[in-house]
Structure formats: C-alpha cells, structure tokens
Design a protein around this motif. Structure first.
Motif, short mmCIF file in Angstrom:
data_model
loop_
_atom_site.label_atom_id
_atom_site.label_comp_id
_atom_site.label_asym_id
_atom_site.label_seq_id
_atom_site.Cartn_x
_atom_site.Cartn_y
_atom_site.Cartn_z
N SER A 113 -6.25 -5.03 2.29
CA SER A 113 -5.24 -3.99 2.44
C SER A 113 -5.30 -3.48 3.86
O SER A 113 -6.22 -3.79 4.62
N HIS A 114 -4.29 -2.67 4.25
CA HIS A 114 -4.18 -2.16 5.62
C HIS A 114 -4.09 -3.32 6.60
O HIS A 114 -4.61 -3.26 7.72
N CYS A 135 -4.95 -7.06 -5.80
CA CYS A 135 -4.36 -7.53 -4.55
C CYS A 135 -5.20 -8.69 -4.04
O CYS A 135 -6.42 -8.70 -4.20
N GLN A 179 -6.71 -2.39 -3.34
CA GLN A 179 -7.28 -2.37 -1.99
C GLN A 179 -8.75 -2.80 -2.01
O GLN A 179 -9.54 -2.42 -1.13
N ASP A 200 0.84 -1.20 0.00
CA ASP A 200 0.00 0.00 0.00
C ASP A 200 0.87 1.25 0.00
O ASP A 200 1.66 1.47 0.92
N GLU A 244 -1.85 -8.34 3.32
CA GLU A 244 -1.92 -7.65 2.03
C GLU A 244 -0.86 -8.21 1.08
O GLU A 244 0.31 -8.35 1.45
N HIS A 276 -1.10 2.10 -7.74
CA HIS A 276 -1.50 1.64 -6.39
C HIS A 276 -2.12 0.26 -6.50
O HIS A 276 -2.72 -0.09 -7.52
#
Length: 426
Positions: free
Chosen positions: A397-398, A392, A211, A105, A402, A208
């Motif tokens: 994510s976070h 992903c 997510q 991320d 991930e 990116h």
C-alpha cells in the motif's frame, strides 16, 4: 445481529459499478510510474480533491442521497431512514492519497459505502436509522501533518482551528487552503461540525484494504478488525554550524548530520523489540544547506512510533527526547511531538456484526488488529466502531502497485451492505 443474509441486497451490490467508479476516481491525480503501475497523487484540498468530491456527489445524488459538508470539509452523503430522528450509522473513509499512492487506499471505503447504500436502496431494503457515507478531510497527512484532521475535529479530539497555521511544502497554511476549498463548495449545504445536540452516531463502520499481508497469506476473504495500534509522531531538529568541507578540521566541526546519525543509532537501540511487534521508522530527513561541500548546519528527521500495547508505546515514546539529547556531541537538538493516538480496542458490536455478515455470506473471515491508523481510531470514543478489511496483493500500500481484485472488493462491499442494514435497523 442476525446470522442471515438478504439475497436481494447482496445481489444488488454491483462489482462492475464499484470497480468502474474506482478506476474513474483513479484518473484524478493519476500517473503511471516507471514500472508501469498506475498511481495516484491526490492531496487534500487541491483541485484533484475537489474534482473527486464533485464526482462522488454526482453519483450519490443520482442514487438519491443528499450531500452536506462541515467546517473542516468533511463530506456527508445521507440516506434517510424511516425515523430521521434516530442517530445515524456512519460509514466511509478518505479520498486523499499519498504523493505516490495507489487507487484503493481510503477511496475504496468511500466508494464501498456508496455502493452498499445504493444497493440497499435498489433492493428496496428500508432502514429505521439514517445511513451517512462520509469522506473525511486529510486522513493521509501527506500535504498537511498530522493526518486524520477531519475525524479528529469531528470527534472533538482537537479544536477545529488547531491546524490552521500548519504549512505544506509550498508554504500554504492549512487554514488558507481550507478556506479556499470551502469557498469552492459554497453551494453545498453546510452542517455543524461533530456531534449535534449531544446525539452521537449509533455506529461507525470503515471499509479498507488491509495494507498488510495477513489476509492474503491466510487465504481469508474478510478481516474483522479488532482495534488499531497506537501511534506517536515526532520531529527532531538538530542544529550545528555550517563550514567549508575542505578546510574545516573534523575536530572543530559542529556537524548536524553526524549527530543525527548518532541519535538514530541510539534510538534504534532504544526501540529494539525481540518480538518484532514495535514499529519504529525514520522516513523523512532534511539537511541544510544540503550542499555536497558544506558541513551541515541543520538536520531534521521524523519519527513514526507504533505499538498495540500502551504500556510499551508510552515509555518508549517518552524516552525519545532524552535519548536524542544524550546522543548529541557537538550540536543542540529539539524534539517536538506532532501526533499522539493511544491504542484502540473496538467495542464488540461492530466486529460481531462483520463476523455474522461474513459467515452468512459463506466468506472466510479472521480477526486481526490494524497496524495503520485510520479515522475509525478517532470515532471509537463517540460510538461503537469497527472496520472491514479486504486483501491487497502482497500487502503493498502507499505505492502505485497497490492492488485488490474486483471480486475481493465486491465481497467487502457485500459484507458492508449487510452490516449497515443490520445496524441501521437496530
């Protein structure tokens, strides 16, 4: 944009080099969670942040780029064009993470930008315009809220001193942490903050991980991001009175927790959306005195509200304070809005360039909006802006789990390289 691809440029993007750099960055602030996943805790303006920036600068300088920083700590790595007077093309993202974040991320967008620029240099591809890889300060907002401080200040969305008094959990003001950080980087050339002499960037491209699960579920290689949904963040503080839990009759209490529960239930009713498009989250709760045998005197909670349609985002957000106040039975409440960003629809120039590059490289691409906010949201008013998403795993994510495949990240970097080259030669 041309619907072709320079084979030597694409071939120069190194999947192995990009992956190795991501793994090396992941060691800075890295940890292994209880399930064996490798996570990252790399808060902005910390020692690990500074180490990661030095590592990035070393790689960039070895590739022939020059580094500079501005007064918010935004870091720029410049590839010079044949005409340095032209407005540059910017690409990048952020290097800070959530407290228990992953290895991709934000940081992948910075590493991908470096990989794309290094590839075009190694392939002997020249660009008329300069290209700058940027690492924005405090995108996540994990240590200091709100996020995107660096890009907001760069874009003139807020004055640079806006957040000086914002405290982290240890009581350190953002202004103090930033001053210490800039002192540690006094050897790096300083540049003015934001647009210089009225010349905005020509374009901004941010790579990116998605997510989210859309690309994976549709077996797509590349996401052509069409825009970013709007966000409004609030802090609600409810004040009552602390009493003994065993001796104070319930009817005489001013219990902040009970009124907080009433407020959240009322907000859930306000935010109900049959289409499941609206995003309403209460994620951080603080109780004082936080003792198991005391009635709560104070209850604080955060609200994260998001929607892609401004005609829904604004009235729902505007109604929050009234709903909270109406839910109070025994306590008083204060509602503070901490962050407000309206929905963004990207100018077609960059998304069209991403689509052309993906098609030229034989990749399956789909158009989609971003549910998460990014620095691109604040660059949008300055110049044509867009984002490249890659899948992903599980949309996670976070979180330490991930993950994106090296081949998926390499495909994104190859598309980015072509997009940057096309834009920088426009």
């Amino acid at each position: 944009m041309p619907d072709t691809v320079a084979p030597n440029l694409v071939a120069a993007v190194s999947e192995a080099r990009q992956w190795q750099r991501l793994m090396e960055m992941g060691e800075l602030g890295g940890f292994r969670d209880a399930d064996g996943h490798w996570g990252v805790n790399r808060a902005c303006l910390t020692d690990n942040d500074r180490k990661s920036r030095r590592l990035l600068i070393r790689w960039a300088e070895e590739a022939g780029l020059t580094a500079s920083i501005d007064q918010l700590g935004n870091l720029f790595l410049r590839h010079e064009g044949t005409d340095p007077t032209l407005a540059p093309v910017l690409t990048g993202s952020h290097m800070d993470s959530q407290p228990a974040g992953g290895r991709f991320d934000g940081i992948w967008g910075v590493i991908a930008g470096l990989e794309a620029v290094q590839a075009l240099r190694e392939a002997g591809v020249r660009t008329k315009r300069p290209i700058e890889v940027v690492a924005w300060t405090n995108e996540e907002g994990g240590r200091y809220a709100p996020g995107c401080m660096g890009s907001m200040a760069y874009a003139g969305y807020r004055p640079p001193e806006t957040w000086d008094a914002v405290m982290d959990k240890d009581g350190i003001p953002f202004g103090q942490a930033l001053a210490e950080h800039l002192k540690s980087e006094a050897d790096i050339p300083r540049r003015p903050l934001g647009v210089v002499e009225g010349t905005a960037p020509f374009a901004y491209v941010e790579a990116h991980i998605e997510q989210g699960p859309t690309l994976e579920s549709q077996d797509a290689d590349i996401g052509i991001v069409t825009g970013i949904q709007g966000s409004r963040w609030f802090l609600v503080e409810i004040t009552g009175k602390s009493d003994h839990a065993g001796t104070t009759p319930v009817g005489l209490r001013r219990d902040a927790v009970q009124d907080m529960v009433r407020a959240i239930n009322a907000l859930n009713t306000l935010m109900h959306d049959p289409t499941d498009t609206l995003r309403f989250t209460v994620a951080s709760i603080e109780i004082l005195p936080n003792s198991s045998n005391s009635v709560a005197q104070t209850a604080r909670f955060t609200i994260d509200l998001r929607h892609p349609d401004n005609s829904i985002l604004q009235p729902r957000g505007n109604a929050i304070e009234g709903v909270v106040q109406s839910a109070m039975r025994f306590c008083t409440a204060k509602v503070i809005e901490r962050f407000h960003a309206t929905p963004t629809v990207f100018h077609p120039m960059v998304p069209n360039a991403v689509e052309a590059a993906a098609r030229a490289q034989g990749l399956r691409a789909i158009r989609l909006p971003s549910g998460a906010f990014h620095d691109a949201q604040f660059m949008h008013p300055l110049c044509p802006t867009g984002m490249i998403f890659v899948p992903c795993r599980g949309g996670v994510s976070h979180h330490p789990s991930e993950y994106s495949e090296p081949s998926e990240l390499a495909a994104g970097a190859r598309v980015l390289a072509q997009v940057l080259t096309d834009l920088a030669n426009s």
